[in-house]
Design an enzyme around this catalytic site. Structure first.
Site, PDB file in Angstrom:
ATOM      1  N   ASP A  84       0.970  -1.168  -0.062  1.00 27.02           N
ATOM      2  CA  ASP A  84       0.067  -0.047  -0.023  1.00 27.02           C
ATOM      3  C   ASP A  84       0.857   1.336  -0.134  1.00 27.02           C
ATOM      4  OD1 ASP A  84      -1.835   2.055   0.491  1.00 27.02           O
ATOM      5  OD2 ASP A  84      -2.955   1.049   1.833  1.00 27.02           O
ATOM      6  N   CYS A 118      -6.230   4.390  -2.852  1.00 22.27           N
ATOM      7  CA  CYS A 118      -6.386   2.842  -2.445  1.00 22.27           C
ATOM      8  C   CYS A 118      -7.824   2.178  -3.051  1.00 22.27           C
ATOM      9  CB  CYS A 118      -6.484   2.818  -0.967  1.00 22.27           C
ATOM     10  SG  CYS A 118      -6.596   1.215  -0.242  1.00 22.27           S
ATOM     11  N   HIS A 160     -10.298  -3.163   1.809  1.00 22.84           N
ATOM     12  CA  HIS A 160     -10.544  -2.079   1.621  1.00 22.84           C
ATOM     13  C   HIS A 160     -11.309  -1.827   0.262  1.00 22.84           C
ATOM     14  CE1 HIS A 160      -9.108   2.393   2.350  1.00 22.84           C
ATOM     15  NE2 HIS A 160     -10.388   2.189   2.838  1.00 22.84           N
ATOM     16  N   ASP A 213      -0.474  -0.297  -4.769  1.00 23.52           N
ATOM     17  CA  ASP A 213      -1.907   0.122  -5.265  1.00 23.52           C
ATOM     18  C   ASP A 213      -1.685   1.560  -5.802  1.00 23.52           C
ATOM     19  OD1 ASP A 213      -1.548   1.131  -2.769  1.00 23.52           O
ATOM     20  OD2 ASP A 213      -3.399   0.933  -2.073  1.00 23.52           O
TER      21      ASP A 213
END
Length: 466
Positions: A33, A73, A123, A278
């Site tokens: 991330d 994200c 997420h 991401d």
């Protein structure tokens, strides 16, 4: 040497079925991330300590120009899962749900006989960052140890198959990697292919929630800063980068542990191993922080694909975007790509075929929010990244133009410069053509927020339960 070659040949032959076709490969995807493309040893970052990723790169196809179209994200993750663009699947900002009816990579592979497993940060559920996610919203994954979102890496929780909240032991990326290793070692049917996704929260902020032995690898006073960090941001940038690189070093160990495990299990040859992120992180470049922005540090991601049974290691210059990754992996798995997919399949290109990209790829911010809301200077934009140029429009017209070959740190905005008029006009035509093809009308954020029925606060952010 002859014996080593013989063993390699026999291994590859074993991976073939009686008809001569390659058996469906295993697939392992490791997603970080906010790890920007530039922050690895193999990409030339002298600060980075990533020996395992450097080794993986030497064995992989390295997509030098991999891009996160909407660099934040949830849009990136939903796009990875579906192979669709954010204005199609509707996840163009954080904390909104991907439809449980979506056709995802896990559902497709499960229908093809794959075991599916997900460990780590999710997420794309949109029902609260700490809420239990029932099986019907897990998008085709069966083995499940995940949480919607947390960045408290030393006090990190997850759910398995019941609403009982469980806790990762210590630094969560290490615990998640150990769990992934146990999953690989404990599989009951070794002849059945699997798809394992291991999704880390770091190196996303907070930058200093990282084991001390990794922070001790770096001296913040000696970190070499990118020249596009303004002087008044340098101290803050060095402090952030200290922890950022420490997270990256810790995750590099995780990647190494996975590589070692699949070697020990004898499945490396017929396993596709993917490492990506991401989106990136500005970390003070241009005087900005984190993501959503159209600059190189935000939009470009690491993307390595290793598949020893089929692919040779190489550096690939082709522009590839997030919607292209799902169909490319399905193509490598010799699995039919669903009609719902909008991205391009690069699997033939990986094997030496033609590049399916036309020389440019889209980047956008559909709805600025959070730390980059309109109140803090954020704005909607649409742009294209070519192998050489970045060109971006905001709602008022041309905004940015960079020659990334001559100006890799994007220090000089060339937009509306007379000497670049022909180049800008051509890039603008290309952008218009691509927006037309993708049916993107480039309207203000409020239009799309209303269309999808999202509720936002005064900063344009979807409120989320902690």
């Amino acid at each position: 040497m002859k014996r080593i070659k013989l063993v390699l040949v026999l291994t590859i032959v074993f991976a073939l079925n009686l008809s001569g076709a390659i058996q469906k490969p295993n697939l392992i995807v490791i997603m970080a991330d906010q790890w920007r493309s530039q922050a690895t040893g193999y990409a030339g970052d002298v600060n980075a300590k990533t020996p395992n990723l450097d080794t993986l790169c030497s064995q992989s196809v390295w997509f030098v120009n991999a891009v996160s179209a909407v660099p934040v994200c949830c849009p990136a993750r939903a796009t990875f899962m579906t192979g669709q663009r954010p204005l199609t699947h509707g996840v163009f900002m954080n904390d909104v749900p991907l439809s449980p009816k979506a056709v995802t990579i896990a559902k497709v592979l499960k229908n093809e006989g794959y075991d599916t497993a997900y460990i780590g940060k999710w997420h794309i559920d949109g029902h609260g960052r700490s809420s239990f996610i029932p099986k019907k919203r897990r998008q085709g994954f069966d083995y499940w140890k995940a949480l919607e979102c947390t960045h408290n890496y030393s006090n990190s929780f997850y759910y398995a198959d019941t609403p009982k909240k469980l806790k990762w032991d210590g630094y969560d990326a290490f615990a998640q990697t150990r769990d992934a290793i146990q999953y690989l070692k404990n599989r009951k049917d070794e002849n059945k292919p699997f798809f394992l996704m291991l999704s880390f929260g770091p190196p996303h902020s907070p930058y200093h929630v990282v084991p001390s032995e990794y922070k001790s690898l770096f001296d913040p006073s000696k970190l070499l800063l990118r020249p596009n960090i303004p002087s008044d941001c340098k101290n803050q940038a060095k402090n952030m980068l200290w922890g950022y690189y420490a997270h990256c070093a810790a995750l590099d160990k995780c990647v190494g542990d996975i590589m070692q495990t699949i070697d020990e299990l004898g499945i490396s040859t017929n396993t596709i191993l993917v490492f990506l992120s991401d989106h990136g992180d500005m970390l003070g470049s241009q005087g900005l922080y984190r993501k959503q922005k159209p600059y190189e540090e935000s939009i470009r991601i690491p993307l390595l694909i290793r598949y020893p049974a089929l692919l040779k290691s190489k550096k690939a210059d082709a522009l590839i975007n997030f919607e292209d990754i799902m169909p490319t992996l399905l193509g490598l798995c010799n699995v039919k790509i669903p009609k719902t997919v909008e991205g391009a399949d690069f699997s033939d290109y990986l094997k030496g075929g033609e590049n399916p990209n036309d020389g440019s790829t889209l980047i956008s911010c559909v709805a600025p929010f959070g730390e980059w809301s309109r109140k803090t200077g954020g704005k909607e934009y649409r742009g294209i990244r070519t192998e050489r140029y970045t060109y971006v429009r905001d709602l008022k017209g041309p905004w940015l133009l960079f020659d990334n070959q001559k100006d890799p740190f994007q220090l000089t905005n060339l937009v509306n410069k007379l000497e670049y008029k022909d180049i800008q006009d051509e890039l603008d035509k290309t952008l218009s053509r691509k927006l037309n093809i993708t049916k993107d009308e480039f309207k203000p954020a409020d239009y799309y927020i209303k269309k999808w029925g999202y509720k936002v606060d005064a900063t344009g952010t979807v409120p989320f339960a902690p």
